[in-house]
Design a protein around this motif. Sequence first.
Motif, mmCIF file in Angstrom:
data_model
loop_
_atom_site.group_PDB
_atom_site.id
_atom_site.type_symbol
_atom_site.label_atom_id
_atom_site.label_comp_id
_atom_site.label_asym_id
_atom_site.label_seq_id
_atom_site.Cartn_x
_atom_site.Cartn_y
_atom_site.Cartn_z
ATOM 1 N N SER A 165 0.821 -1.231 0.000
ATOM 2 C CA SER A 165 0.000 0.000 0.000
ATOM 3 C C SER A 165 0.848 1.272 0.000
ATOM 4 O O SER A 165 0.468 2.295 0.577
ATOM 5 C CB SER A 165 -0.961 0.016 1.189
ATOM 6 O OG SER A 165 -1.766 -1.139 1.171
ATOM 7 N N MET A 166 2.006 1.183 -0.675
ATOM 8 C CA MET A 166 2.870 2.359 -0.783
ATOM 9 C C MET A 166 2.457 3.198 -2.004
ATOM 10 O O MET A 166 1.638 2.766 -2.813
ATOM 11 C CB MET A 166 4.338 1.921 -0.923
ATOM 12 C CG MET A 166 4.809 1.058 0.243
ATOM 13 S SD MET A 166 6.470 0.417 0.006
ATOM 14 C CE MET A 166 7.449 1.780 0.634
ATOM 15 N N ILE A 167 3.030 4.396 -2.111
ATOM 16 C CA ILE A 167 2.720 5.310 -3.215
ATOM 17 C C ILE A 167 3.954 5.406 -4.110
ATOM 18 O O ILE A 167 5.008 5.884 -3.664
ATOM 19 C CB ILE A 167 2.354 6.708 -2.670
ATOM 20 C CG1 ILE A 167 1.148 6.604 -1.725
ATOM 21 C CG2 ILE A 167 2.084 7.678 -3.812
ATOM 22 C CD1 ILE A 167 0.910 7.872 -0.903
ATOM 23 N N TRP A 168 3.834 4.911 -5.342
ATOM 24 C CA TRP A 168 5.009 4.826 -6.227
ATOM 25 C C TRP A 168 5.360 6.185 -6.846
ATOM 26 O O TRP A 168 4.486 6.892 -7.340
ATOM 27 C CB TRP A 168 4.752 3.819 -7.346
ATOM 28 C CG TRP A 168 5.995 3.551 -8.150
ATOM 29 C CD1 TRP A 168 6.327 4.098 -9.353
ATOM 30 C CD2 TRP A 168 7.079 2.692 -7.773
ATOM 31 N NE1 TRP A 168 7.566 3.631 -9.752
ATOM 32 C CE2 TRP A 168 8.043 2.756 -8.806
ATOM 33 C CE3 TRP A 168 7.335 1.864 -6.678
ATOM 34 C CZ2 TRP A 168 9.231 2.038 -8.774
ATOM 35 C CZ3 TRP A 168 8.530 1.144 -6.642
ATOM 36 C CH2 TRP A 168 9.453 1.239 -7.679
ATOM 37 N N VAL A 169 6.633 6.499 -6.817
ATOM 38 C CA VAL A 169 7.147 7.741 -7.406
ATOM 39 C C VAL A 169 7.993 7.382 -8.630
ATOM 40 O O VAL A 169 8.992 6.661 -8.507
ATOM 41 C CB VAL A 169 8.020 8.495 -6.375
ATOM 42 C CG1 VAL A 169 8.648 9.730 -7.005
ATOM 43 C CG2 VAL A 169 7.203 8.871 -5.145
ATOM 44 N N GLY A 170 7.602 7.854 -9.793
ATOM 45 C CA GLY A 170 8.372 7.598 -11.012
ATOM 46 C C GLY A 170 9.562 8.536 -11.109
ATOM 47 O O GLY A 170 9.823 9.361 -10.224
ATOM 48 N N LEU A 171 10.287 8.422 -12.220
ATOM 49 C CA LEU A 171 11.556 9.142 -12.355
ATOM 50 C C LEU A 171 11.383 10.629 -12.655
ATOM 51 O O LEU A 171 12.192 11.448 -12.215
ATOM 52 C CB LEU A 171 12.371 8.475 -13.472
ATOM 53 C CG LEU A 171 13.774 9.011 -13.724
ATOM 54 C CD1 LEU A 171 14.656 8.855 -12.481
ATOM 55 C CD2 LEU A 171 14.404 8.297 -14.910
ATOM 56 N N ASP A 172 10.367 10.984 -13.422
ATOM 57 C CA ASP A 172 10.128 12.388 -13.794
ATOM 58 C C ASP A 172 11.326 13.008 -14.525
ATOM 59 O O ASP A 172 11.780 14.091 -14.171
ATOM 60 C CB ASP A 172 9.753 13.222 -12.552
ATOM 61 C CG ASP A 172 9.312 14.631 -12.936
ATOM 62 O OD1 ASP A 172 8.744 14.792 -14.030
ATOM 63 O OD2 ASP A 172 9.553 15.568 -12.153
ATOM 64 N N LEU A 173 11.845 12.295 -15.501
ATOM 65 C CA LEU A 173 12.871 12.853 -16.402
ATOM 66 C C LEU A 173 12.480 12.494 -17.828
ATOM 67 O O LEU A 173 12.106 11.342 -18.088
ATOM 68 C CB LEU A 173 14.239 12.215 -16.134
ATOM 69 C CG LEU A 173 15.098 12.721 -15.005
ATOM 70 C CD1 LEU A 173 16.398 11.905 -14.964
ATOM 71 C CD2 LEU A 173 15.414 14.200 -15.158
#
Length: 198
Positions: free
Chosen positions: A119-127
């Motif tokens: 139940s975590m919140i995924w953070v993508g790379l944003d590049l």
Amino acid sequence: MSKVVVVYHSGYGHTRVLAEAVARGVETRPDSTALLLSVEQVALHWQQMHGADAIIFGSPTYMGCVSAQFKHFMEATSAFYLAKPWRNKLAAGFTNSGNQCGDKFNTLVQMVTFAAQHSMIWVGLDLLPGNNTRVATAQDLNRLGGSLGAMAQSNLDEGSDTAPPEADRRTAMHLGERVATLAAQMSPIQTHLSSQSG
Ligand SMILES: Cc1cc2nc3c(=O)[nH]c(=O)nc-3n(C[C@H](O)[C@H](O)[C@H](O)COP(=O)(O)O)c2cc1C
């Protein structure tokens, strides 16, 4: 102050170099600390992981997926799957392989699924992808064009002193910095969410 744990496996040191770069990226923010843990060390540090604001996962790509050692770590977390101590923490990931593609996208997908199970919140790379036009070069950030996480490639005949190359190390640093920045911004929301969950 946000606390970020970077948990990784590395058989031959190349993924460790990336883990160190991710941790450096976290610590470019003066209000953030990074705890670097190899999967061999985690058994002694579960409480620190439970107390972190974000956890960043790192594994080499072995046979098109996370390494057996990283999978062992993933399965060990089933001990607290029901209690959900990682609910609403930020999660992100990085991987490294010998080939340009090397099927490493699948490794990141495994990490995303694992994070969702907790139940975590995924953070993508944003590049934006680099190295994809006539004027672009292999020195670009995100030269391998990933989105889910930081991707790196280490030539099979090079040691971890030179591989993965600098562009991939800077891409990994960017991921660490992004997660730390978001963790700081989300801190009041996280406090609110934890007070709501039983
Ligand atoms: C058991 C094993 C399986 C591997 N499978 C892949 C693979 O599927 N794709 C790939 O591109 N490289 C593969 N490689 C190469 C590694 O991903 C590469 O050498 C990487 O830099 C190793 O990282 P490490 O030094 O952190 O262990 C494999 C290496 C090993 C030892």
